[in-house]
Enzyme design. Structure first.
Site, short mmCIF file in Angstrom:
data_model
loop_
_atom_site.label_atom_id
_atom_site.label_comp_id
_atom_site.label_asym_id
_atom_site.label_seq_id
_atom_site.Cartn_x
_atom_site.Cartn_y
_atom_site.Cartn_z
N THR A 5 0.72 -1.24 0.04
CA THR A 5 0.08 -0.20 -0.20
C THR A 5 0.90 1.22 0.00
OG1 THR A 5 -1.69 1.28 1.06
CG2 THR A 5 -0.42 0.05 2.66
N GLY A 9 -1.61 5.24 6.82
CA GLY A 9 -2.61 5.13 7.72
C GLY A 9 -3.33 3.59 7.76
N LYS A 10 -3.44 3.15 6.48
CA LYS A 10 -3.98 1.75 6.51
C LYS A 10 -3.10 0.66 6.92
CE LYS A 10 -6.11 1.66 1.81
NZ LYS A 10 -6.08 0.96 0.50
N GLU A 34 -4.25 1.67 -10.09
CA GLU A 34 -5.51 0.70 -10.09
C GLU A 34 -6.26 0.82 -11.38
OE1 GLU A 34 -7.86 2.34 -7.02
OE2 GLU A 34 -6.24 1.61 -5.30
N ASP A 63 -8.33 -2.52 -0.99
CA ASP A 63 -8.87 -1.23 -1.74
C ASP A 63 -10.06 -1.21 -0.93
OD1 ASP A 63 -8.65 0.33 -3.82
OD2 ASP A 63 -10.54 -0.56 -4.93
N SER A 64 -10.34 0.35 -0.76
CA SER A 64 -11.52 0.82 0.16
C SER A 64 -11.93 1.97 -0.66
CB SER A 64 -11.09 1.07 1.67
OG SER A 64 -9.69 1.61 1.64
P1 ITT Z 1 -3.37 2.16 -1.55
O1 ITT Z 1 -4.21 1.90 -2.90
O2 ITT Z 1 -1.74 2.34 -2.39
O3 ITT Z 1 -3.58 1.04 -0.78
P2 ITT Z 1 -4.86 4.56 -1.23
O4 ITT Z 1 -4.96 5.61 -0.39
O5 ITT Z 1 -5.17 4.93 -2.74
O6 ITT Z 1 -3.90 3.35 -0.94
P3 ITT Z 1 -7.53 3.48 -1.58
O7 ITT Z 1 -7.71 3.57 -3.14
O8 ITT Z 1 -8.07 1.92 -1.18
O9 ITT Z 1 -6.27 3.69 -1.04
O10 ITT Z 1 -8.30 4.43 -0.98
C1 ITT Z 1 -9.50 5.09 -1.35
C2 ITT Z 1 -9.68 6.39 -0.49
O11 ITT Z 1 -10.50 6.12 0.53
C3 ITT Z 1 -8.21 7.16 -0.15
O12 ITT Z 1 -8.48 8.37 -0.38
C4 ITT Z 1 -8.38 6.91 1.28
O13 ITT Z 1 -7.85 7.97 2.03
C5 ITT Z 1 -9.86 6.76 1.85
N1 ITT Z 1 -10.07 5.91 2.75
C6 ITT Z 1 -9.83 4.35 2.75
N2 ITT Z 1 -9.89 3.89 3.80
C7 ITT Z 1 -10.27 4.78 4.94
C8 ITT Z 1 -10.69 4.92 6.16
O14 ITT Z 1 -10.56 3.98 6.98
N3 ITT Z 1 -10.79 6.08 6.54
C9 ITT Z 1 -11.04 7.11 5.73
N4 ITT Z 1 -10.69 7.28 4.56
C10 ITT Z 1 -10.39 6.11 3.93
#
Ligand code: ITT
Length: 180
Positions: A5, A9-10, A34, A63-64
């Protein structure tokens, strides 16, 4: 186990969650492109398959996204891009005067065991706050209300008790333990 990642934070949250299962997670800090997809599950799966070409051995990614009911699920699969562009202020602006504040987070874990990709999902329901609150967490945490407080007003341990990430990783870790 390697967790790929770009998001610190994750990683911080997952490291703590894994420790409860005596699993050690190592951070492979790497940004990957992605692929487009209509669901987080599809994106996570495709990303993992793509990464098998670049990384030796097994790994896990996640992915979130944030899904806002009144915005028909936006930003959903575009959460990362939307956060980098309009951010929390932008979401609050879109939600100005909107009464239905319902929203949920979803996390999809994709694990490559060296042979196959396995996917685990978790969600948490809450509401979009009317203003940003709290200093903790990351991303959309300051605008996501859970039981009257934002995720950014909780410490990692507290957020980890109820979060979408917790729910997805718990399924994954239980599956791993049962498999052994
Ligand atoms: P990676 O893909 O490299 O893991 P990313 O930050 O790009 O990191 P995502 O595409 O999964 O990760 O995240 C989508 C967005 O949602 C991203 O802007 C995150 O900051 C936010 N997000 C994900 N989980 C969250 C959480 O638990 N609390 C708040 N925001 C979150």
């Amino acid at each position: 186990m390697y967790f790929i990642t770009s998001n610190e934070g994750k990683f911080r949250e997952v490291k703590e969650l894994a420790a409860n299962y005596d699993i050690e997670v190592e951070w492979l800090k790497m940004e990957y492109i992605e692929p487009q997809g209509s669901s987080l599950e599809e994106i996570a799966k495709l990303s993992a398959e793509m990464l098998t070409e670049k990384v030796d051995g097994g790994f896990v990614i996640e992915d979130s996204g944030l899904f806002v009911e009144a915005l028909k699920g936006f930003p959903g699969p575009y959460s990362s891009y939307v956060f980098k562009t309009i951010g929390n202020e932008g979401i609050l602006k879109l939600m100005k005067g909107v009464e239905n504040r319902k929203a949920y987070f979803e996390a999809v874990v994709a694990y490559f065991d060296g042979k196959d990709v396995h996917v685990f999902t978790g969600t948490v329901s809450g509401e979009i706050a009317r203003e940003m609150r709290g200093e903790g967490g990351f991303g959309y945490d300051p605008i996501f209300l859970y039981n009257g407080r934002t995720f950014a007003e909780m410490d990692t341990e507290e957020k980890n008790r109820v979060s979408h990430r917790r729910r997805a990783f718990e399924k994954f870790f239980m599956w791993l333990k049962e498999k052994d």
